[in-house]
Design an enzyme around this catalytic site. Sequence first.
Site, mmCIF file in Angstrom:
data_model
loop_
_atom_site.group_PDB
_atom_site.id
_atom_site.type_symbol
_atom_site.label_atom_id
_atom_site.label_comp_id
_atom_site.label_asym_id
_atom_site.label_seq_id
_atom_site.Cartn_x
_atom_site.Cartn_y
_atom_site.Cartn_z
ATOM 1 N N THR A 125 0.860 -1.185 0.000
ATOM 2 C CA THR A 125 0.000 0.000 0.000
ATOM 3 C C THR A 125 0.893 1.230 0.000
ATOM 4 O O THR A 125 1.615 1.481 0.969
ATOM 5 C CB THR A 125 -0.925 -0.005 1.231
ATOM 6 N N PHE A 156 -5.713 -7.163 -0.488
ATOM 7 C CA PHE A 156 -6.904 -6.886 0.312
ATOM 8 C C PHE A 156 -7.058 -7.934 1.404
ATOM 9 O O PHE A 156 -8.124 -8.505 1.614
ATOM 10 C CB PHE A 156 -8.160 -6.859 -0.566
ATOM 11 N N LEU A 157 -5.960 -8.217 2.097
ATOM 12 C CA LEU A 157 -5.970 -9.280 3.090
ATOM 13 C C LEU A 157 -6.586 -8.814 4.405
ATOM 14 O O LEU A 157 -6.285 -7.725 4.896
ATOM 15 C CB LEU A 157 -4.548 -9.783 3.361
ATOM 16 N N ARG A 158 -7.412 -9.677 4.970
ATOM 17 C CA ARG A 158 -7.923 -9.465 6.319
ATOM 18 C C ARG A 158 -7.146 -10.388 7.246
ATOM 19 O O ARG A 158 -7.130 -11.604 7.027
ATOM 20 C CB ARG A 158 -9.416 -9.798 6.393
ATOM 21 N N LYS A 211 -6.724 0.386 -2.485
ATOM 22 C CA LYS A 211 -6.598 -0.147 -1.125
ATOM 23 C C LYS A 211 -6.749 0.945 -0.071
ATOM 24 O O LYS A 211 -7.475 0.783 0.922
ATOM 25 C CB LYS A 211 -5.248 -0.851 -0.953
ATOM 26 N N GLY A 260 -17.274 0.029 19.617
ATOM 27 C CA GLY A 260 -16.395 -0.540 20.634
ATOM 28 C C GLY A 260 -15.213 0.372 20.891
ATOM 29 O O GLY A 260 -15.354 1.597 20.942
ATOM 30 N N CYS A 267 -2.696 -1.552 9.306
ATOM 31 C CA CYS A 267 -3.171 -0.969 8.051
ATOM 32 C C CYS A 267 -4.024 0.279 8.244
ATOM 33 O O CYS A 267 -3.618 1.372 7.863
ATOM 34 C CB CYS A 267 -3.948 -2.017 7.255
ATOM 35 N N LYS A 270 -2.446 3.696 10.004
ATOM 36 C CA LYS A 270 -1.352 4.337 9.267
ATOM 37 C C LYS A 270 -1.769 4.673 7.838
ATOM 38 O O LYS A 270 -1.278 5.654 7.258
ATOM 39 C CB LYS A 270 -0.089 3.475 9.305
#
Length: 440
Positions: A125, A156-158, A211, A260, A267, A270
Amino acid sequence: MIVTMRISVIGTGYLGAVHAVGMAELGYTVVGIDVDAEKVAALARGEAPFYEPGLDELLAKHAGTGRLTFTTDFAAAAGADVHFVCVGTPQRRDGLAADMRYVEAAVDSLAPHLDAACLVVGKSTVPVGTAVALADRLAKTAPVGAGAELAWNPEFLREGFAVEDTLHPDRLVFGVTSDDAERKLREVYAQTIADGTPVIVSDLPTAELVKVSANAFLATKISFINAMAEIAEVAGADVTKLADAIGHDARIGRKFLNAGIGFGGGCLPKDIRAFMARAGELGASHSLAFLAEIDAINLRRRQYVVDLTRDLVGGSVANRRIAVLGAAFKPHSDDVRDSPALNIAGQLHLQGARVSVYDPKATDNARKVFPTLPYADSAVEACRDASVVLHLTEWQEFRELDPAELAGIVETPVVVDGRNCLDADAWRAAGWTYRGLGRP
């Protein structure tokens, strides 16, 4: 058809290690390259240097086949058809902008070994405009010159679902400048595309923006519902019911509407700050001015829990035992980067509380960040003699705790549900004072 393409992955951190293993699972011969010798050695032994569900199994599956190797030698990338750049872009220490030293160093170390036509693909990114500059850098320093073409394929990782997201992403974005680059990327992801993953082909700047724009939107959605929680807290409303009601609107949706203690990790925080910084560099700071308030709302939720905890123990946490359940920024991960849970624990500790932190996976990483915090080996141990129990990371293990059992070992049965996912009725029935965020 036998897959013969060779792939190099530059950087074997969270993104790179998962991507390298994913490419091997798709049938390619892959070499992962990193300057961190310790990390490379662990991966070469088939040991992931971080916790990610499913990764160890795939790493063990491919590490011994010879099709997946790891090294510190950039010369091993020579002859690969496609090179994926997967190094980190952390926030700079002297401002909000992304630190691009690692991306630039990766490209500079790779370039001398590119003596045949190939495709270099950025996945990190980065600030919009980076790809064009890197393409020029490659053309000037690679022996093959412009034959080392640059493309951008954002990730696009979780965390907690990264293996699945690599093998079965919900979309693929190809930022390219030629038909040949698009063809090569379609070849790399042929199986993924055949499985039904949609492909969006764009120019380089658009691919770079995807992203960070997605993360800015998600951060906005999370901070929006947390702002509604602030209103609910003073109005006596229930933000969880509010989220359910507005989430049924198809234009809004229920995902990422969980109030919450806010977002954290490597990610979202920043990325939105780097996005603001880049907008300023481009003369469009007004366009993203709202992200400053998004960031502020997010950070306020952490302070709110600290203040609430202090109020619950009579105005001072000094020498009061506080149990903190959770250190990772989210469940199914051992990542403590910008973790709201660990930040709250640290603040309470600095105010004199006798904090006890427990996390199923992130304790070792937490110790590196906050070595002075006390850590427990179990949730029960963390809660023993506690004046307040703070539930701050929504691990399933914590949801399954028996509140009646815990009530017998704490000093005072008071729980703050920082993720609004415990069964409030069950805890209250067991004699606890239950405090959710934005809930009566």
